[in-house]
Design a protein around this motif. Sequence first.
Motif, short mmCIF file in Angstrom:
data_model
loop_
_atom_site.label_atom_id
_atom_site.label_comp_id
_atom_site.label_asym_id
_atom_site.label_seq_id
_atom_site.Cartn_x
_atom_site.Cartn_y
_atom_site.Cartn_z
N PHE B 245 0.83 -1.20 0.00
CA PHE B 245 0.00 0.00 0.00
C PHE B 245 0.86 1.25 0.00
O PHE B 245 2.06 1.19 0.27
CB PHE B 245 -0.93 0.00 1.22
N VAL B 246 0.22 2.36 -0.32
CA VAL B 246 0.88 3.66 -0.22
C VAL B 246 0.16 4.43 0.90
O VAL B 246 -1.06 4.54 0.90
CB VAL B 246 0.77 4.45 -1.55
N SER B 247 0.93 4.92 1.85
CA SER B 247 0.32 5.58 3.03
C SER B 247 -0.06 7.02 2.74
O SER B 247 0.65 7.72 2.02
CB SER B 247 1.30 5.61 4.19
N GLU B 248 -1.15 7.42 3.30
CA GLU B 248 -1.49 8.85 3.36
C GLU B 248 -1.08 9.40 4.72
O GLU B 248 -0.48 10.46 4.82
CB GLU B 248 -3.00 9.02 3.21
N PHE B 249 -1.47 8.64 5.76
CA PHE B 249 -1.12 9.03 7.12
C PHE B 249 -0.61 7.80 7.88
O PHE B 249 -1.09 6.69 7.64
CB PHE B 249 -2.34 9.57 7.87
N VAL B 250 0.32 8.04 8.76
CA VAL B 250 0.79 6.96 9.63
C VAL B 250 0.67 7.45 11.07
O VAL B 250 1.28 8.45 11.45
CB VAL B 250 2.27 6.60 9.33
N LEU B 251 -0.15 6.76 11.82
CA LEU B 251 -0.33 7.08 13.24
C LEU B 251 0.50 6.09 14.04
O LEU B 251 0.32 4.88 13.89
CB LEU B 251 -1.82 6.97 13.62
N THR B 252 1.41 6.58 14.84
CA THR B 252 2.23 5.68 15.66
C THR B 252 1.96 5.97 17.13
O THR B 252 2.05 7.12 17.56
CB THR B 252 3.74 5.90 15.38
N ILE B 253 1.59 4.94 17.86
CA ILE B 253 1.36 5.09 19.30
C ILE B 253 2.21 4.03 20.01
O ILE B 253 2.10 2.85 19.70
CB ILE B 253 -0.13 4.88 19.67
N SER B 254 3.05 4.47 20.91
CA SER B 254 3.87 3.51 21.66
C SER B 254 3.57 3.65 23.13
O SER B 254 3.67 4.75 23.67
CB SER B 254 5.36 3.79 21.47
#
Lengths: 182, 317
Positions: B245-254
Motif C-alpha cells: 500500500f501507499v500511506s497517506e497518514f501513519v499514526l504511531t502510538i507507543s
Amino acid sequence: MPNILPEAATGRGFGTNEYIRRVLEDYSDEIIRLSYTYVRNINDAEDIAQDVMVALMKRDKPFESYEHEKAWIFRITINKSKNYLKSGWIKRTVSMEDENGNERDFPDESADKTEENEVLEAVLALPEKYRTPIHLFYYGGYTINEIAAVLHKKPATVGTLLARGRNLLKNMMIGGFDDEDD
Amino acid sequence: MKTINQYKSAMDNIKISDSFVSRTEALLSEQKNSESLSGKHKRNGLQITMWSGIAAACVIGALLVRAGIIRQETQNDITIGTDITSSVTTEMTAAPADVGMQLDIEEDDAFDGLDINSGTTEAMTPTEKASDAGKVAETTHTVKSEGEQPRESKANEPALPEDAKDEMVMAAAGGIPESTSESADFAASLYTIDFSSCTAEIESYINDKTQSLIVALNGDEAKNYADMIADMIYSTEPEEKNPEFVSEFVLTISDNSTIYTIYLTQNGEIVVNTNFDGEQDRSTYVIPADSFTDIERSMFIKFGTDEDYDTFNANRG
C-alpha cells in the motif's frame, strides 16, 4: 553460530540463572553494540541491554529454537532502543571515563583509526532501514535469512537493503570505498 | 581505501564497561527477589479479588432472583387486576397486555443495569456507550413489534456468561454488529493502550510522497484516534492478505509494551501493525468509504484546514 540448540532456550532450564548467564555472555556485546547504532551513546546502550535482559528474565515462555531466541533478543533490543529515543529521557550528559578512569567512547586519533571511524560514522549516518541490516551483516556476521527473521522482512528485501546501504556508503565516502564483501 | 570491514574494527574499538556483566547479574538477581516478593503480594491480592468476586456474584444472584420474584408477583397482580379488580386496570391506563409488556421492559432494564454496572461498562466502546443511551427506547420498540407477547421471566432463564450478556445487551441496543474475533482482538488491544504514558504522532504523506510532516499527539488526542479506529475495525473482517500500500497518514502510538503503527492508505484501507515484545502482527481492513473519510479528515486537519481537506478530497483522482 552454534548448530545445536542450547537446551535452555527451548525448554528445560529456560529462565534459570545459568540460562540468563549464558545469554548474557553470548549476547551482551552484540546487544550493546546494536543498541549503540541507535542511541549513539555507550552508557545508554548498556542501560538498554540491561532492560533487554530484564525482559528476557520476565519472559515465561521458552523459545521455539535458538534462532527464535536470537531474533527475539535483537528485535527487543531494536524496539527498546527506538522507544528510548522517543521517550524524551535521553541523557544529556556523556560519561567520559569508565569505572577505571579510562577514557571511553571516543575514537583513537591514529591515521588508521581515523579511517575506521569515518566508516563507522558513515554507517551510523545511514537511515535505520539500511543501517541495521548492514550492522547485523558486517558486524554480527549474520546471514541474510537470520537478519530477515530479526527484522520481520523477506530475505530478498534484506538483500536489497544491504545492496542499497552499501551504495549509499560508497557515495558518502571521500577517498574511495571498497565494499569487498559484496 | 576505506573498506566496510573497517566498520567491524571501529565498532570493536568502542569500549564496553568491564563491569557490565557483573552489574547486570546483580540487577537481575535483585529483580528476581523483588519479583518473588511481589508474587506473594499478587497471590494475596488474587485471593482477595477471588473472594470479592464470589461475594459480588452472590449479591447479584440474590438481586436477580429477587427481581424475578417481584416481577412474577407483579405480573400475577396485574392479571388479577385486569380480570377481577377494575380499579387497578384503570390506574395502569393501558390494555392489560401493554401494561404487562411495559413492566417486563422495566425489569429488563433493571437486569441490564445490574449487568452493566457490575463491571462491563469500562470495556464498552464509545459506540456501545452511545448506543447504550438509546437502549431503552430501542428495546421497547423491538419488543412491541414482536406481537406484544410478554417474555418469560428472566428468573427462569439459565445464567449467561458475562460476555454473552454483553453481546445480548449490544444486540438489544441495535448498535454493534457481530464482530470477528481477530478484528475484535485488534480493536481490544487499541482500547487497552496506556494513553497516560504513551508517545504518539501522526505522519502525513499527503503532499509529498518522499518526505513526511509529523505532528506529535498528546494522550487524549491519541486516545480519540485509537478509539475511532478501534470502533471502525471492531466489526470489520480483516483481509486475508496484507497487500502492499501507499500511506497517506501513519499514526504511531507507543506505550510501555507495544508499538502500534496504523496506516491510512491511498486505497481507503486501515492497516494496523502491532509490535509487542518483538512479535509483530499486521491486519488490513477495508472499511466503508464514509468511515474512512471521517478518520482521514480528522487526521488531515492536524496539518491543514477543513477547507483544505475538501479541496484535497475533490481533486483526488
